[in-house]
Design a protein around this motif. Sequence first.
Motif, PDB file in Angstrom:
ATOM      1  N   PRO A  78       0.496  -1.357  -0.192  1.00 22.82           N
ATOM      2  CA  PRO A  78       0.050  -0.177  -0.457  1.00 22.82           C
ATOM      3  C   PRO A  78       0.940   1.239   0.013  1.00 22.82           C
ATOM      4  CG  PRO A  78      -0.776  -1.430   1.295  1.00 22.82           C
ATOM      5  CD  PRO A  78       0.466  -2.221   1.038  1.00 22.82           C
ATOM      6  N   LYS A  79       1.275   1.561   0.695  1.00 27.07           N
ATOM      7  CA  LYS A  79       3.146   2.431   0.585  1.00 27.07           C
ATOM      8  C   LYS A  79       3.101   2.577  -0.285  1.00 27.07           C
ATOM      9  CE  LYS A  79       4.508   2.254   5.434  1.00 27.07           C
ATOM     10  NZ  LYS A  79       4.241   2.913   5.928  1.00 27.07           N
ATOM     11  N   PHE A  80       3.977   1.429  -1.395  1.00 32.24           N
ATOM     12  CA  PHE A  80       4.031   1.660  -2.716  1.00 32.24           C
ATOM     13  C   PHE A  80       3.156   2.055  -3.913  1.00 32.24           C
ATOM     14  CE2 PHE A  80       4.760   0.306  -7.547  1.00 32.24           C
ATOM     15  CZ  PHE A  80       5.954   0.963  -7.547  1.00 32.24           C
ATOM     16  N   VAL A  81       1.379   1.890  -3.671  1.00 33.49           N
ATOM     17  CA  VAL A  81       0.741   1.736  -4.496  1.00 33.49           C
ATOM     18  C   VAL A  81       0.569   3.533  -4.685  1.00 33.49           C
ATOM     19  CG1 VAL A  81      -1.714   1.826  -4.828  1.00 33.49           C
ATOM     20  CG2 VAL A  81      -0.104   0.154  -4.631  1.00 33.49           C
ATOM     21  N   GLU A  82       0.432   4.158  -3.361  1.00 28.74           N
ATOM     22  CA  GLU A  82       0.405   5.186  -2.893  1.00 28.74           C
ATOM     23  C   GLU A  82       1.781   6.141  -2.939  1.00 28.74           C
ATOM     24  OE1 GLU A  82      -0.268   7.918   0.935  1.00 28.74           O
ATOM     25  OE2 GLU A  82      -0.127   6.189   1.556  1.00 28.74           O
ATOM     26  N   LYS A  83       2.323   5.455  -2.776  1.00 28.22           N
ATOM     27  CA  LYS A  83       3.385   6.809  -3.477  1.00 28.22           C
ATOM     28  C   LYS A  83       3.237   6.482  -4.774  1.00 28.22           C
ATOM     29  CE  LYS A  83       8.891   6.368  -3.683  1.00 28.22           C
ATOM     30  NZ  LYS A  83       8.784   8.136  -3.499  1.00 28.22           N
ATOM     31  N   GLY A 111       3.324 -22.169 -15.221  1.00 31.38           N
ATOM     32  CA  GLY A 111       2.478 -21.187 -16.272  1.00 31.38           C
ATOM     33  C   GLY A 111       1.912 -20.570 -14.870  1.00 31.38           C
ATOM     34  N   LEU A 112       2.557 -20.144 -13.858  1.00 33.35           N
ATOM     35  CA  LEU A 112       1.328 -19.128 -12.995  1.00 33.35           C
ATOM     36  C   LEU A 112       2.256 -18.105 -13.850  1.00 33.35           C
ATOM     37  CD1 LEU A 112      -0.369 -18.068 -10.581  1.00 33.35           C
ATOM     38  CD2 LEU A 112       2.210 -18.519  -9.408  1.00 33.35           C
ATOM     39  N   PRO A 113       1.206 -16.576 -14.012  1.00 32.99           N
ATOM     40  CA  PRO A 113       1.768 -15.618 -14.614  1.00 32.99           C
ATOM     41  C   PRO A 113       2.225 -14.587 -13.725  1.00 32.99           C
ATOM     42  CG  PRO A 113      -0.444 -15.145 -14.753  1.00 32.99           C
ATOM     43  CD  PRO A 113       0.227 -16.893 -13.943  1.00 32.99           C
ATOM     44  N   ALA A 114       3.616 -14.853 -13.388  1.00 28.90           N
ATOM     45  CA  ALA A 114       4.170 -13.903 -12.312  1.00 28.90           C
ATOM     46  C   ALA A 114       5.216 -12.985 -13.377  1.00 28.90           C
ATOM     47  CB  ALA A 114       5.335 -14.327 -10.954  1.00 28.90           C
ATOM     48  N   ASP A 115       4.920 -11.762 -11.853  1.00 33.68           N
ATOM     49  CA  ASP A 115       6.452 -10.755 -13.229  1.00 33.68           C
ATOM     50  C   ASP A 115       7.219 -10.422 -12.100  1.00 33.68           C
ATOM     51  OD1 ASP A 115       4.200  -9.078 -14.917  1.00 33.68           O
ATOM     52  OD2 ASP A 115       2.952  -8.868 -13.518  1.00 33.68           O
ATOM     53  N   ILE A 116       7.333 -10.865 -10.400  1.00 34.58           N
ATOM     54  CA  ILE A 116       8.239 -10.892  -9.303  1.00 34.58           C
ATOM     55  C   ILE A 116       7.975 -12.091  -8.753  1.00 34.58           C
ATOM     56  CG2 ILE A 116       9.313  -9.429  -7.876  1.00 34.58           C
ATOM     57  CD1 ILE A 116       7.589  -6.954  -8.668  1.00 34.58           C
ATOM     58  N   VAL A 117       9.634 -12.349  -8.614  1.00 38.09           N
ATOM     59  CA  VAL A 117       9.543 -13.313  -7.727  1.00 38.09           C
ATOM     60  C   VAL A 117      10.312 -13.026  -6.370  1.00 38.09           C
ATOM     61  CG1 VAL A 117       8.803 -15.918  -9.561  1.00 38.09           C
ATOM     62  CG2 VAL A 117      10.963 -14.570  -8.835  1.00 38.09           C
ATOM     63  N   HIS A 118       9.833 -14.172  -4.953  1.00 38.17           N
ATOM     64  CA  HIS A 118      10.423 -13.313  -3.720  1.00 38.17           C
ATOM     65  C   HIS A 118      10.630 -14.763  -3.556  1.00 38.17           C
ATOM     66  CE1 HIS A 118      11.042 -10.820   0.071  1.00 38.17           C
ATOM     67  NE2 HIS A 118      11.702 -11.765  -0.042  1.00 38.17           N
ATOM     68  N   VAL A 148      17.054  -9.460  -0.693  1.00 37.44           N
ATOM     69  CA  VAL A 148      16.440  -8.265  -0.134  1.00 37.44           C
ATOM     70  C   VAL A 148      15.771  -8.334   1.024  1.00 37.44           C
ATOM     71  CG1 VAL A 148      13.814  -9.370  -1.049  1.00 37.44           C
ATOM     72  CG2 VAL A 148      14.358  -6.493  -0.884  1.00 37.44           C
ATOM     73  N   THR A 149      15.732  -9.879   1.425  1.00 35.74           N
ATOM     74  CA  THR A 149      15.448 -10.167   2.926  1.00 35.74           C
ATOM     75  C   THR A 149      16.703 -10.686   2.958  1.00 35.74           C
ATOM     76  OG1 THR A 149      13.710 -11.415   1.730  1.00 35.74           O
ATOM     77  CG2 THR A 149      12.459  -9.453   3.176  1.00 35.74           C
ATOM     78  N   LYS A 150      16.974 -11.353   4.847  1.00 31.63           N
ATOM     79  CA  LYS A 150      17.341 -12.479   5.485  1.00 31.63           C
ATOM     80  C   LYS A 150      17.344 -12.329   6.715  1.00 31.63           C
ATOM     81  CE  LYS A 150      21.093  -9.432   6.965  1.00 31.63           C
ATOM     82  NZ  LYS A 150      22.773  -9.006   6.897  1.00 31.63           N
ATOM     83  N   GLU A 293       9.643  -2.437 -11.989  1.00 27.51           N
ATOM     84  CA  GLU A 293      10.988  -1.892 -11.725  1.00 27.51           C
ATOM     85  C   GLU A 293      11.000  -1.161 -10.617  1.00 27.51           C
ATOM     86  OE1 GLU A 293      13.290  -0.820 -14.995  1.00 27.51           O
ATOM     87  OE2 GLU A 293      14.340  -3.370 -15.326  1.00 27.51           O
ATOM     88  N   ALA A 294      10.598  -0.853 -10.643  1.00 39.15           N
ATOM     89  CA  ALA A 294      10.307   0.371  -9.745  1.00 39.15           C
ATOM     90  C   ALA A 294      10.113  -0.021  -7.990  1.00 39.15           C
ATOM     91  CB  ALA A 294       9.333   1.689  -9.726  1.00 39.15           C
ATOM     92  N   PHE A 295       8.727  -0.619  -8.192  1.00 38.76           N
ATOM     93  CA  PHE A 295       9.003  -1.204  -6.845  1.00 38.76           C
ATOM     94  C   PHE A 295      10.064  -2.435  -6.244  1.00 38.76           C
ATOM     95  CE2 PHE A 295       7.125  -5.408  -5.173  1.00 38.76           C
ATOM     96  CZ  PHE A 295       6.100  -5.147  -3.874  1.00 38.76           C
ATOM     97  N   VAL A 296      10.108  -3.516  -7.534  1.00 39.97           N
ATOM     98  CA  VAL A 296      11.296  -4.281  -6.679  1.00 39.97           C
ATOM     99  C   VAL A 296      12.597  -2.944  -6.166  1.00 39.97           C
ATOM    100  CG1 VAL A 296      13.712  -5.576  -7.275  1.00 39.97           C
ATOM    101  CG2 VAL A 296      11.658  -5.800  -8.269  1.00 39.97           C
ATOM    102  N   LYS A 297      12.982  -2.388  -6.389  1.00 33.32           N
ATOM    103  CA  LYS A 297      13.993  -1.533  -6.056  1.00 33.32           C
ATOM    104  C   LYS A 297      13.195  -0.197  -5.274  1.00 33.32           C
ATOM    105  CE  LYS A 297      15.816  -0.212  -9.928  1.00 33.32           C
ATOM    106  NZ  LYS A 297      16.150   1.416 -11.557  1.00 33.32           N
TER     107      LYS A 297
END
Length: 368
Positions: A78-83, A111-118, A148-150, A293-297
């Motif tokens: 939600p923070k990214f969406v608002e920004k 086939g799951l159409p992911a744009d990003i995998v974490h 991005v996380t540990k 790309e903006a979200f991942v950054k």
Amino acid sequence: MNLWQQLLKRWQLRFRPNSLKGFLSFFLVGTLLSVSLAACSGTNSSNTPGETGGKKQKVEITLVSFAVTKAAHEAIIPKFVEKWQKEHNQTVEFKQSYGGSGSQTRAVVDGLPADIVHLALALDTQKIEKAGLIQPGWEKEFPNNSIVTKSVAALVTREGNPKGIKTWADLAKDNVKLITADPKTSGVARWNFLALWNSVIKTGGDEAKATEFVTKVYKNVPVLTKDAREATDAFFKQGQGDALINYENEIVLAADKGEKPNYILPDVNISIDNPIAILDKNVDKHDNREVVEAFVKYLFTPEAQKEFAKAGFRPVDETVAKTKEFAEKYPQIKTLSKVEELGGWDAIQKKFFNDGAIFDQIQAKNKR
């Protein structure tokens, strides 16, 4: 466009029909000019439905992640969406999927159409790369080799620790029942296995000793859950087991939700590094790369890293990690190993988790 308008106006002034035939001629020519004018106008100023000024009003992103990141992402998105809405006047909608890292990997490949995998480990991301969905070199696209996380492995006991569990070695006792997830389906379970194995190697034991120890530990596991979240629920909600191995972040999150976990962070531990990657093939198909790309950054920014830290993950941003709040929350580990010390994920998978490898051999000995 002005030229067409001027010609039409001049023609109307010059030719005034005084007969039905003249009127029809006037009407047909006027219509032709009007249609030409409209066509010309459409070429330069019309927008695709749902777009403004050639820009989509709404962009969809599909995020596929491993189970224990859900709380963090639900706070960050939600923070990214608002920004993004504020800065780009564009709505971003997220589709989210959470589950065991291994299961999520198979779903994406299938086939799951992911744009990003974490995902829980780089091995799973590499499988998606090998399937042709991620371009080679993804590790270098973002800071910290795209980690991005540990976290680290935590050893949880019952209130008062009635079985006297203090170290990894205590998990091999005959009277101890351990809850952990299945390395075949869960990324965190692979980390758990490596933490157990590493605890022997780093304290002077050889591989024979490590195999013997891990075999005893898994003999004490009554059932292997599908993922880390199920393991946590089995221990806390269903009351199964005397001990639980899980991410430190899961235990921190449980505490934040009102649980009172008794846990130990063993001095000999392993750095649980979780990478993020963009699925180039899907992003190109969905035409949403700029926002993806903006979200991942954004996930690497102090603002997002604070949310990960609140949800139990150790910050990868040093400025966040050094703040008083999080420095106290995440104590330093005396001996912290990396997967590179065990040969990297390709070697680890082949040695431990492929069909017929050490984990399967251990299960066979334990008649599972």
